[in-house]
Design a protein around this motif. Sequence first.
Motif, PDB file in Angstrom:
ATOM      1  N   ILE A  85      59.573 -10.705  45.538  1.00 37.90           N
ATOM      2  CA  ILE A  85      60.431  -9.875  44.695  1.00 37.90           C
ATOM      3  C   ILE A  85      61.251 -10.741  43.738  1.00 37.90           C
ATOM      4  CG2 ILE A  85      62.311  -8.190  44.669  1.00 37.90           C
ATOM      5  CD1 ILE A  85      61.379  -7.157  47.319  1.00 37.90           C
ATOM      6  N   GLN A 116      59.002 -11.846  40.920  1.00 44.22           N
ATOM      7  CA  GLN A 116      58.608 -10.773  40.009  1.00 44.22           C
ATOM      8  C   GLN A 116      59.797 -10.281  39.184  1.00 44.22           C
ATOM      9  OE1 GLN A 116      59.376  -7.205  40.300  1.00 44.22           O
ATOM     10  NE2 GLN A 116      58.240  -6.872  38.393  1.00 44.22           N
ATOM     11  N   GLN A 117      60.985 -10.313  39.774  1.00 46.38           N
ATOM     12  CA  GLN A 117      62.161  -9.823  39.062  1.00 46.38           C
ATOM     13  C   GLN A 117      62.726 -10.864  38.101  1.00 46.38           C
ATOM     14  OE1 GLN A 117      64.002  -6.574  39.513  1.00 46.38           O
ATOM     15  NE2 GLN A 117      61.884  -6.128  40.072  1.00 46.38           N
ATOM     16  N   LEU A 165      69.207 -11.037  46.092  1.00 47.07           N
ATOM     17  CA  LEU A 165      68.511  -9.800  45.736  1.00 47.07           C
ATOM     18  C   LEU A 165      69.420  -8.588  45.864  1.00 47.07           C
ATOM     19  CD1 LEU A 165      64.965 -10.310  47.221  1.00 47.07           C
ATOM     20  CD2 LEU A 165      65.546  -9.839  44.837  1.00 47.07           C
ATOM     21  N   HIS A 209      71.421  -8.473  42.785  1.00 46.22           N
ATOM     22  CA  HIS A 209      70.554  -8.065  41.684  1.00 46.22           C
ATOM     23  C   HIS A 209      70.283  -6.560  41.729  1.00 46.22           C
ATOM     24  CE1 HIS A 209      67.260  -8.176  38.804  1.00 46.22           C
ATOM     25  NE2 HIS A 209      66.481  -7.599  39.690  1.00 46.22           N
ATOM     26  N   ALA A 210      69.906  -6.077  42.887  1.00 42.28           N
ATOM     27  CA  ALA A 210      69.603  -4.648  43.023  1.00 42.28           C
ATOM     28  C   ALA A 210      70.832  -3.805  42.695  1.00 42.28           C
ATOM     29  CB  ALA A 210      69.104  -4.345  44.437  1.00 42.28           C
ATOM     30  N   ARG A 268      71.504  -3.900  38.877  1.00 46.27           N
ATOM     31  CA  ARG A 268      70.523  -3.102  38.122  1.00 46.27           C
ATOM     32  C   ARG A 268      70.813  -1.610  38.279  1.00 46.27           C
ATOM     33  NH1 ARG A 268      66.724  -4.273  34.529  1.00 46.27           N
ATOM     34  NH2 ARG A 268      65.206  -2.993  35.617  1.00 46.27           N
ATOM     35  N   HIS A 270      64.593   3.203  40.474  1.00 42.57           N
ATOM     36  CA  HIS A 270      65.153   1.897  40.816  1.00 42.57           C
ATOM     37  C   HIS A 270      64.386   1.268  41.984  1.00 42.57           C
ATOM     38  CE1 HIS A 270      68.128  -1.167  41.688  1.00 42.57           C
ATOM     39  NE2 HIS A 270      68.391  -0.640  42.862  1.00 42.57           N
ATOM     40  N   ASP A 322      61.177  -0.037  40.765  1.00 41.32           N
ATOM     41  CA  ASP A 322      61.393  -1.233  39.960  1.00 41.32           C
ATOM     42  C   ASP A 322      61.577  -2.451  40.848  1.00 41.32           C
ATOM     43  OD1 ASP A 322      62.370  -3.267  38.399  1.00 41.32           O
ATOM     44  OD2 ASP A 322      64.168  -2.223  37.749  1.00 41.32           O
ATOM     45  N   ILE A 323      62.502  -2.334  41.802  1.00 41.98           N
ATOM     46  CA  ILE A 323      62.820  -3.479  42.663  1.00 41.98           C
ATOM     47  C   ILE A 323      61.606  -3.900  43.499  1.00 41.98           C
ATOM     48  CG2 ILE A 323      64.211  -4.211  44.652  1.00 41.98           C
ATOM     49  CD1 ILE A 323      65.775  -4.147  42.029  1.00 41.98           C
TER      50      ILE A 323
END
Lengths: 161, 161
Positions: free
Chosen positions: A145, A148-149, B25, B28-29, B32, B122, B125-126
């Motif tokens: 992840i 890819q992100q 992450l 980030h999540a 976003r 979302h 996407d993630i």
Amino acid sequence: MGGTVALVTTSRNHRGGAAFLLAQLGAHAANRFAERIGELGLSPSDIGLLRMIGTDPGLSQRALADHLGVVPSRVTALVDQLDRQGLVERRRSTEDRRNYELHLTEEGGRVLGRMRSLGAAHEDDICAALDAEQRARLIELLGLIVEQQGLTAGVHPGYRS
Amino acid sequence: MGGTVALVTTSRNHRGGAAFLLAQLGAHAANRFAERIGELGLSPSDIGLLRMIGTDPGLSQRALADHLGVVPSRVTALVDQLDRQGLVERRRSTEDRRNYELHLTEEGGRVLGRMRSLGAAHEDDICAALDAEQRARLIELLGLIVEQQGLTAGVHPGYRS
DNA sequence: TATTGTTATACTCTATAACTATA
DNA sequence: TATAGTTATAGAGTATAACAATA
């Protein structure tokens, strides 16, 4: 020590999807680590600085600001703090006297070492539910992840947009 | 819109362990998702309120504060905002006139629905790097950690200790 | 003129405490 | 006296902009 308003998942899943779990666990992991390093007199903001100066001694405040995606005035304040704590030293560059060369003091090196030990303990704590194989599998999936992100390996943007 | 100082992993792994990846992450999540719902005129703090009021209409501000682990004065400010936006309605309770019963307006219900759609987008996407099986495996592993760490299912504490 | 770093300022988020009204 | 909610205030964190020294 602030609190923040909690988020809640949708009603469909009782635990939410992967994105929600990542946000929940990410916040938890970050908070727990902040607690641990708080015992060293450090705040989360200090971690990145200390590590980067330890990895790349002599770098300038400007370089630090660029690497960390932070504004220079913020670096001034953070280095001030670490300087007062005797962990970081500013040496005026002889080549270009506008900038400093940042170095860890001996004590700063010791603290960085302790920080890394705490990091290892933290890792074990967070992953206590998983055996070695599951842990490796998790790291593998998370790595996919991250890649890819388009996230920078080994740097994270903190907890504000 | 603040930035926060980045953290950096240890030098041993180029990407860090599971705990670091989770923090990276998770941030980030969360960021976003904050961007996405920003387009709806909402902030991250609004999400939990809207969802809880949608799930349990009529609850009081006090109950909301307790569930979310937030101080009552903060709920006042947040409900004020959602009220001004026409998404939430305060109805004075007839049984105990000290407290309000909170309800979504029609528009509030629509916005909650849009928020859930954004949540699904979302999620995709993630998880774009993972196939269905990997996604399920990830959710399973994260669920194990959530449980072992004693986190409340479906609620997360935000991004400050 | 351009760049490094500092200072001064303002803004956002959030908690604490004092207060009002209801019970 | 106790509880729901509000208001006033203060503190932490961080960005922006103006500035000084050096190039």
